[in-house]
Design a protein around this motif. Structure first.
Motif, PDB file in Angstrom:
ATOM      1  N   ARG A  30       0.839  -1.189   0.000  1.00  0.00           N
ATOM      2  CA  ARG A  30       0.000   0.000   0.000  1.00  0.00           C
ATOM      3  C   ARG A  30       0.872   1.236   0.000  1.00  0.00           C
ATOM      4  NH1 ARG A  30      -5.059  -0.959   4.070  1.00  0.00           N
ATOM      5  NH2 ARG A  30      -5.845  -2.804   3.031  1.00  0.00           N
ATOM      6  N   ASN A  56      -8.709   8.149  -9.638  1.00  0.00           N
ATOM      7  CA  ASN A  56      -8.684   7.091  -8.632  1.00  0.00           C
ATOM      8  C   ASN A  56      -9.474   7.493  -7.390  1.00  0.00           C
ATOM      9  OD1 ASN A  56      -6.891   5.300 -10.042  1.00  0.00           O
ATOM     10  ND2 ASN A  56      -5.238   6.701  -9.520  1.00  0.00           N
ATOM     11  N   HIS A  57      -9.948   6.481  -6.663  1.00  0.00           N
ATOM     12  CA  HIS A  57     -10.624   6.700  -5.387  1.00  0.00           C
ATOM     13  C   HIS A  57      -9.643   6.416  -4.257  1.00  0.00           C
ATOM     14  CE1 HIS A  57     -14.111   6.076  -8.020  1.00  0.00           C
ATOM     15  NE2 HIS A  57     -14.727   6.882  -7.173  1.00  0.00           N
ATOM     16  N   TYR A  58      -9.689   7.242  -3.229  1.00  0.00           N
ATOM     17  CA  TYR A  58      -8.815   7.092  -2.072  1.00  0.00           C
ATOM     18  C   TYR A  58      -9.654   7.098  -0.807  1.00  0.00           C
ATOM     19  CZ  TYR A  58      -5.079   8.225  -5.328  1.00  0.00           C
ATOM     20  OH  TYR A  58      -4.218   8.209  -6.382  1.00  0.00           O
ATOM     21  N   LEU A  67      -5.096   4.221  -1.786  1.00  0.00           N
ATOM     22  CA  LEU A  67      -5.809   3.923  -3.018  1.00  0.00           C
ATOM     23  C   LEU A  67      -6.764   2.756  -2.802  1.00  0.00           C
ATOM     24  CD1 LEU A  67      -6.086   4.399  -6.084  1.00  0.00           C
ATOM     25  CD2 LEU A  67      -4.297   2.695  -6.386  1.00  0.00           C
ATOM     26  N   VAL A  68      -7.994   2.896  -3.294  1.00  0.00           N
ATOM     27  CA  VAL A  68      -9.020   1.867  -3.153  1.00  0.00           C
ATOM     28  C   VAL A  68      -9.412   1.393  -4.536  1.00  0.00           C
ATOM     29  CG1 VAL A  68     -11.362   1.381  -2.333  1.00  0.00           C
ATOM     30  CG2 VAL A  68      -9.897   2.937  -1.067  1.00  0.00           C
ATOM     31  N   ARG A  69      -9.496   0.092  -4.706  1.00  0.00           N
ATOM     32  CA  ARG A  69      -9.953  -0.504  -5.964  1.00  0.00           C
ATOM     33  C   ARG A  69     -11.358  -1.042  -5.766  1.00  0.00           C
ATOM     34  NH1 ARG A  69      -6.228   0.909  -9.780  1.00  0.00           N
ATOM     35  NH2 ARG A  69      -4.152   0.458  -9.041  1.00  0.00           N
ATOM     36  N   TYR A  71     -14.337  -3.402  -7.359  1.00  0.00           N
ATOM     37  CA  TYR A  71     -14.536  -4.511  -8.297  1.00  0.00           C
ATOM     38  C   TYR A  71     -16.017  -4.767  -8.465  1.00  0.00           C
ATOM     39  CZ  TYR A  71      -9.621  -5.370  -7.358  1.00  0.00           C
ATOM     40  OH  TYR A  71      -8.266  -5.231  -7.234  1.00  0.00           O
TER      41      TYR A  71
END
Length: 73
Positions: A30, A56-58, A67-69, A71
């Motif tokens: 991370r 990007n989303h944080y 950073l957040v992914r 799905y």
């Protein structure tokens, strides 16, 4: 009186000792960003607050922004 003190001491020791422990996974890399940029957007996804910039989303943590992914299921 001794029984009372022994019982109290036992309860205190049991409350300080937890069966669950937090283990950090060594495989997760991370990157923590200390400061967000001046231009960002606050978005809510499923009631949770995220910060959006640079595509990007944080998520805010106590150490900075991570950073957040997301799905699709």
């Amino acid at each position: 009186m001794k029984i009372y003190l022994i019982t109290l001491f036992s309860l205190l020791m049991l409350s300080l000792n937890s069966c669950a422990s937090r283990v950090a996974s060594p495989s997760t890399n991370r990157v923590v960003i200390k400061n967000r940029p001046a231009v960002y957007r606050v978005v809510r996804v499923k009631g949770k607050r995220y910060y959006f910039w640079n595509g990007n989303h944080y998520k805010k943590t106590r150490n900075g922004y991570v950073l957040v992914r997301f799905y699709d299921n």
